[in-house]
Design an enzyme around this catalytic site. Structure first.
Site, PDB file in Angstrom:
ATOM      1  N   GLU A  48       0.864  -1.177   0.000  1.00 55.21           N
ATOM      2  CA  GLU A  48       0.000   0.000   0.000  1.00 55.21           C
ATOM      3  C   GLU A  48       0.896   1.220   0.000  1.00 55.21           C
ATOM      4  O   GLU A  48       1.631   1.463   0.963  1.00 55.21           O
ATOM      5  CB  GLU A  48      -0.888   0.027   1.256  1.00 55.21           C
ATOM      6  CG  GLU A  48      -2.070  -0.898   1.172  1.00 55.21           C
ATOM      7  CD  GLU A  48      -2.949  -0.808   2.421  1.00 55.21           C
ATOM      8  OE1 GLU A  48      -3.908  -1.581   2.498  1.00 55.21           O
ATOM      9  OE2 GLU A  48      -2.670   0.026   3.315  1.00 55.21           O
ATOM     10  N   ASP A 101      -5.471   9.329  10.170  1.00 49.04           N
ATOM     11  CA  ASP A 101      -4.192   8.780  10.599  1.00 49.04           C
ATOM     12  C   ASP A 101      -3.741   9.314  11.948  1.00 49.04           C
ATOM     13  O   ASP A 101      -3.975  10.468  12.287  1.00 49.04           O
ATOM     14  CB  ASP A 101      -3.119   9.093   9.549  1.00 49.04           C
ATOM     15  CG  ASP A 101      -3.266   8.200   8.330  1.00 49.04           C
ATOM     16  OD1 ASP A 101      -3.180   6.967   8.505  1.00 49.04           O
ATOM     17  OD2 ASP A 101      -3.473   8.725   7.224  1.00 49.04           O
ATOM     18  N   TYR A 139     -10.792  -4.299   3.284  1.00 48.23           N
ATOM     19  CA  TYR A 139      -9.915  -3.848   4.370  1.00 48.23           C
ATOM     20  C   TYR A 139     -10.775  -3.739   5.631  1.00 48.23           C
ATOM     21  O   TYR A 139     -11.648  -2.881   5.710  1.00 48.23           O
ATOM     22  CB  TYR A 139      -9.340  -2.481   3.994  1.00 48.23           C
ATOM     23  CG  TYR A 139      -8.271  -1.917   4.923  1.00 48.23           C
ATOM     24  CD1 TYR A 139      -8.452  -1.842   6.293  1.00 48.23           C
ATOM     25  CD2 TYR A 139      -7.079  -1.416   4.397  1.00 48.23           C
ATOM     26  CE1 TYR A 139      -7.472  -1.309   7.120  1.00 48.23           C
ATOM     27  CE2 TYR A 139      -6.093  -0.863   5.219  1.00 48.23           C
ATOM     28  CZ  TYR A 139      -6.300  -0.816   6.578  1.00 48.23           C
ATOM     29  OH  TYR A 139      -5.337  -0.270   7.392  1.00 48.23           O
TER      30      TYR A 139
END
Lengths: 401, 269
Positions: free
Chosen positions: B49, B60, B174
């Site tokens: 990725e 994040d 995911y």
């Protein structure tokens, strides 16, 4: 312009034409659909809405006055200027309207913890205020740079029992505070209600905040008809995220009134130092919504710049983006210098110390008033009071005589 | 056949799990980043990725935020991330997933990014802040190209939505292991196991688990629950914390071997 605008946006998926929507990580989707459903139910619940209105009246000190600025109008010598006095609301700005609504909604949803982002500190103070009133715990995320610039509001939030979390990532300003609030929310989403302070963010926030702020325009429209006997020819409000502007404009959207949104042009739109997302930006997705952004060619967000911390944001509410594209609202830049001049005029001619944010609206209104006949009426949203800005503005006037 | 599909087919046949490695493109600079990626692919990584650095990475944690800032300071951008992908593709056949926030892609132009990603040898795109409801324009731009739009499912995602996500998923799904941002906090293995079992039962595609996997023992515990695991911050942290002059590709490769060993120890056929 003939199709009605009130009640038509957003669509069922939260879009204002190509803008708005829900650009967030998957973890937040469930919380946003829950919030959307809870807000729809609350709006249809007469008990909830009457509690909201009662709290606005007795706690937030509404309705705020519609005030004719006679000496300022005479001084300009053009159109008559009327002020919607949001500076008279509890906590000194329109921000209280939104937090009363979201605070009551948080309680209704059984959430005991609220979080908020803040730039100038006005929304942080308002959120801390409602959290104290409703007995909730409150965390306010604030850029470390703004913590420094807006010390009196940091003190207010702490007195009200809120925890102020300084944010040092990125540029340490409002956009980074919002980044950090989103990060905290995604971790604590089950028990936390995120009180967004403007008509931005993922659906349903832009519509919900607008609907909570439309009390500004609803009151002003009634007051104009009662006190002046007609609708204004032009409405003016400052636009950072744009909640006071949406609140004022919305009830007038289908009326024959021109509208002007004053964006912060900082040192000028021809310099990199401004915060005018519509006048000087381009479409993109940030903080959950598609809207106009300050960004480079590869989609990295620029730092915004304004003398006013409350307008120092590189995006704008998605409904403003649509109203711009439709040509329903004109958006113009107002520089730091013009805002400070308007600030001084209002102090001297009307005995009102306006917030620096609101001074941008005043400057745009003064510019327009000079071009219009005395028979015209201009309605300006005086969104907040300027006590918080005194130190900052004194320093500016000393440096820029 | 798309390299992601090919990889999962081969792994399933060998009864092995996928190790998916996230690295921020251009961290700490273009050349070092390329060297790290090449070594990672040679050390047991099944899918790369490649993270496009963004100024406002709201999904994040601090580790990847800092990596984004390092890369941006070193002049990284979406167009340079594509050049990095193309350079990596010259020497490896490992599937590459371009991992991005939506704004850089949107601003670049969706037709343009679809075309340039395809010619760079990219096999998938994962856009963290683009739920399926908003993904129509990008999906349209990718139509007819061999690039999967990878979807995410979260611990807060309810069964009816997991079904919807799984129905339109490409490549792999995911699965976010826990609420929160990348790279922080510990994992409750039992809770991850419960949710992973539900998602696996509803999803016909491979499922990979990510967020908060930092050590061989995490890999050991989680690999059996799904078809692969995703590691990001644990690798990026090595780059952040290494002393000047350290052998960054070597450090990352050692971590990858630790994770690979953990996975393989719990997933022997």
């Amino acid at each position: 312009m003939n199709a009605p605008l009130i009640g038509n946006y957003p669509d069922a998926t939260g879009h204002f034409g190509p803008y708005g929507g829900r650009y967030v990580g998957e973890t937040l989707i469930a919380a946003l659909t829950d919030l959307e459903a809870a807000w729809r139910e609350a709006q249809d619940d007469p008990g909830f809405m009457s509690e909201f209105r009662a709290m606005l009246k007795h706690y937030a000190a509404r309705p705020t006055p519609l005030d004719f600025a006679a000496r300022l109008s005479d001084h300009i010598g053009g159109a008559r200027i009327y002020l919607k006095r949001e500076d008279c609301a509890h906590t000194g700005a329109h921000k209280i309207n939104n937090v009363v609504g979201q605070g009551l909604l948080a309680r209704r949803m059984g959430k005991r913890n609220v979080i908020a982002e803040t730039g100038a500190g006005q929304h942080g103070v308002a959120t801390a205020t409602i959290a104290a009133r409703l007995g909730m715990s409150c965390k306010v995320f604030m850029g470390a740079e703004d913590v420094r610039r807006q010390a009196p509001n940091v003190l207010r939030m702490r007195l009200l029992g809120a925890e102020v979390v300084p944010v040092t990532s990125g540029t340490s300003t409002l956009k980074d505070a919002m980044n950090e609030a989103l990060r905290y929310w995604v971790a604590e989403v089950e028990h936390t209600f995120y009180i967004i302070g403007t008509v931005s963010g993922p659906h349903p926030y832009p519509a919900m905040v607008r609907d909570l702020q439309r009390v500004i325009g609803d009151e002003a429209r009634r007051q104009m008809l009662e006190q002046v006997g007609r609708l204004p020819d032009l409405l003016v409000a400052c636009v950072g995220g744009g909640s006071n502007a949406m609140g004022l404009f919305y009830p007038f959207l289908d009326d024959p009134c021109a509208m002007l949104g004053a964006e912060a042009a900082g040192e000028g739109l021809d310099t990199p130092h401004h915060a005018a997302s519509i006048s000087g930006g381009s479409p993109g997705a940030l903080h959950g919504a598609m809207t106009y952004l300050l960004q480079n060619d590869e989609g990295q967000i620029h730092e915004a710049w304004s003398i006013s911390a409350g307008l120092d944001y590189p995006g704008v509410g998605p409904e403003h983006a649509l109203l711009h594209d439709l040509g329903r609202v004109q958006y113009q830049g107002v520089t730091d210098r013009e805002a400070v001049e308007a600030f001084q005029l209002l102090c001297r001619f009307e005995g009102i110390i306006p917030a620096l944010e609101s001074s941008h609206a005043l400057a745009a209104a003064i510019r327009e008033a000079g071009k219009r006949p005395k028979t015209d009426a201009i309605l300006v949203c005086l969104s907040g009071r300027g006590d918080k800005d005194l130190e900052h503005i004194t320093a500016y006037m000393k440096a820029n005589p | 056949m798309n390299r992601i599909d090919l990889t999962f087919t081969k792994l399933a046949a060998a009864n092995r799990k996928a190790l998916v490695a996230y690295l921020t493109a251009g961290d700490p600079d273009f050349d070092t980043s390329l060297a790290i990626l090449r070594t990672a692919c040679a050390s047991g990584v099944d899918v790369v990725e490649l993270g496009v650095p963004f100024s406002d990475p709201t999904c994040d944690g601090p580790v990847i935020q800092a990596a984004s800032e390092r890369a941006l300071r070193a002049g990284m951008s979406l167009s340079r991330s594509l050049r990095l992908a193309a350079a990596l593709r010259e020497t490896v056949e490992t599937p590459i997933v371009l991992f991005s926030y939506y704004n850089p892609l949107f601003k670049y132009g969706l037709a343009r990014i679809a075309e340039e990603a395809a010619s760079a040898g990219v096999d998938g795109m994962l856009v963290v802040d683009l739920p399926p409801e908003e993904a129509g324009p990008l999906a349209d731009a990718l139509a007819g190209r061999s690039i999967h739009l990878i979807r995410l499912a979260a611990p807060t995602t309810r069964p009816d939505r997991i079904r919807m996500l799984a129905d339109g998923a490409g490549g792999f799904l995911y699965l976010i292991s826990r609420t929160g941002v990348t790279g922080t906090g510990g994992l409750d293995y039992d809770e991850v196991a419960r949710h992973a079992a539900l998602v696996k039962s509803l999803c016909p595609h491979p499922v990979c688990i990510g967020f908060g996997i930092s050590h061989g023992n995490d890999a050991h515990a989680l690999a059996p629950l799904a078809d692969g695991i995703i590691v990001g911050s644990a690798l990026v942290r090595l780059i952040a914390e290494a002393p000047a002059g350290a052998d960054l590709p070597g450090l990352v490769a050692a971590k990858i071997r630790e994770l690979r060993d953990g996975m393989d120890a719990s997933c022997v056929s």
